[in-house]
Design a protein around this motif. Structure first.
Motif, PDB file in Angstrom:
ATOM      1  N   VAL A  11      94.682  10.758 -56.255  1.00  0.00           N
ATOM      2  CA  VAL A  11      94.477   9.670 -55.292  1.00  0.00           C
ATOM      3  C   VAL A  11      95.777   8.890 -55.108  1.00  0.00           C
ATOM      4  N   HIS A  12      96.503   8.640 -56.186  1.00  0.00           N
ATOM      5  CA  HIS A  12      97.787   7.937 -56.087  1.00  0.00           C
ATOM      6  C   HIS A  12      98.760   8.721 -55.215  1.00  0.00           C
ATOM      7  N   HIS A  13      98.807  10.039 -55.414  1.00  0.00           N
ATOM      8  CA  HIS A  13      99.684  10.884 -54.598  1.00  0.00           C
ATOM      9  C   HIS A  13      99.274  10.827 -53.123  1.00  0.00           C
TER      10      HIS A  13
ATOM     11  N   LEU B  53     100.265   8.650 -47.561  1.00  0.00           N
ATOM     12  CA  LEU B  53      99.825   7.855 -46.411  1.00  0.00           C
ATOM     13  C   LEU B  53     100.632   6.568 -46.271  1.00  0.00           C
ATOM     14  N   SER B  54     101.737   6.482 -46.999  1.00  0.00           N
ATOM     15  CA  SER B  54     102.677   5.351 -46.947  1.00  0.00           C
ATOM     16  C   SER B  54     102.129   4.070 -47.569  1.00  0.00           C
ATOM     17  N   PHE B  55     101.166   4.185 -48.464  1.00  0.00           N
ATOM     18  CA  PHE B  55     100.714   3.022 -49.240  1.00  0.00           C
ATOM     19  C   PHE B  55     101.531   2.980 -50.525  1.00  0.00           C
ATOM     20  N   ASN B  56     102.806   2.690 -50.384  1.00  0.00           N
ATOM     21  CA  ASN B  56     103.744   2.776 -51.499  1.00  0.00           C
ATOM     22  C   ASN B  56     103.673   1.591 -52.456  1.00  0.00           C
ATOM     23  N   GLU B  57     102.929   0.552 -52.100  1.00  0.00           N
ATOM     24  CA  GLU B  57     102.814  -0.608 -52.980  1.00  0.00           C
ATOM     25  C   GLU B  57     101.881  -0.367 -54.167  1.00  0.00           C
TER      26      GLU B  57
END
Length: 79
Positions: A21-23, A28-32
């Protein structure tokens, strides 16, 4: 009475589903998001007993069936 049991992997136990899920979030550009841990929630409706007895019975259920206490922690919440 409604009883909520939250179960999570213990710290240090590999969580491949959380890593996946983190990957996906990073893709999806949710890098925070720094880390993801996946758990489960079990909701029980218990008909009888006082709060202390209910917590003790649900803890017994967790120890014997609901959680793998070798690799998982659990929390019991009365609602």
């Amino acid at each position: 009475m409604k009883v909520i049991v939250n179960i999570q992997l213990k710290e240090g136990v590999l969580d491949p589903q959380g890593k996946a899920v983190h990957h996906a979030l990073s893709a999806l550009s949710f890098n925070e998001v720094n880390d993801v841990r996946i758990g489960k929630q079990i909701i029980l409706q218990v008909n009888e007993g006082n709060e202390q007895d209910i917590k003790a019975k649900v803890a017994n259920m967790c120890e014997e069936l609901l959680a793998n206490t070798v690799i998982e922690n659990y929390e019991i919440e009365l609602a």
